[in-house]
Design a protein around this motif. Structure first.
Motif: not given
Length: 144
Positions: A66-84
């Motif tokens: 999901i993060v990789a797809q976001a990085r393909e769609r938008w120009t992003l410096e970084d992403c974080l997902i933390a989940h319980r």
């Protein structure tokens, strides 16, 4: 990029601040953050607790995709997902998504994308403990 699962409570703001310290200063002008917290109600019932199950290894791969797809769609410096995962009490944070980008539009859109895709595609299963003593599996997520 960082994807992590947490069997114990975490402070989402500490995770975001710690992660941001590693993002190249001056490369981003916007940070968008979403924090999801467990409610004490669902579908008209009082909820006392929840157990969030997952497949170790597989769940992280889904989140990374999901993060990789976001990085393909938008120009992003970084992403974080933390989940319980595991046992969760009302009021505890369940998830944090954060995006760093040069511009706010990309940060907002990508952060929402991460959260919506996570809710619809990531392999998590919720079992609620109800106030009346019963339990139930949550069959669908609430709409955004």
């Amino acid at each position: 990029m960082s994807v992590s699962l947490h069997p114990k409570p975490f402070d989402p703001w500490t995770l975001v601040a710690t992660h941001q310290a590693g993002v190249a200063a001056g490369r981003f002008g916007a940070t968008a953050v979403f924090v999801g917290t467990m409610r004490d109600f669902n579908e008209g019932d009082d909820v006392r607790a929840m157990t969030l199950e997952h497949y170790p290894g597989m769940t992280e791969k889904h989140l990374e995709a999901i993060v990789a797809q976001a990085r393909e769609r938008w120009t992003l410096e970084d992403c974080l997902i933390a989940h319980r995962v595991g046992a969760i009490e009302p009021g505890e944070p369940i998830v944090v998504t954060a995006v760093w980008s040069a511009h706010r539009r990309e940060a907002f859109e990508a952060c929402r994308f991460l959260m919506e895709e996570l809710k619809h595609r990531a392999p998590f299963w919720k079992r609620e403990a109800l106030a009346d003593g019963g339990t139930r599996w949550v069959e669908k997520n609430t709409e955004g």
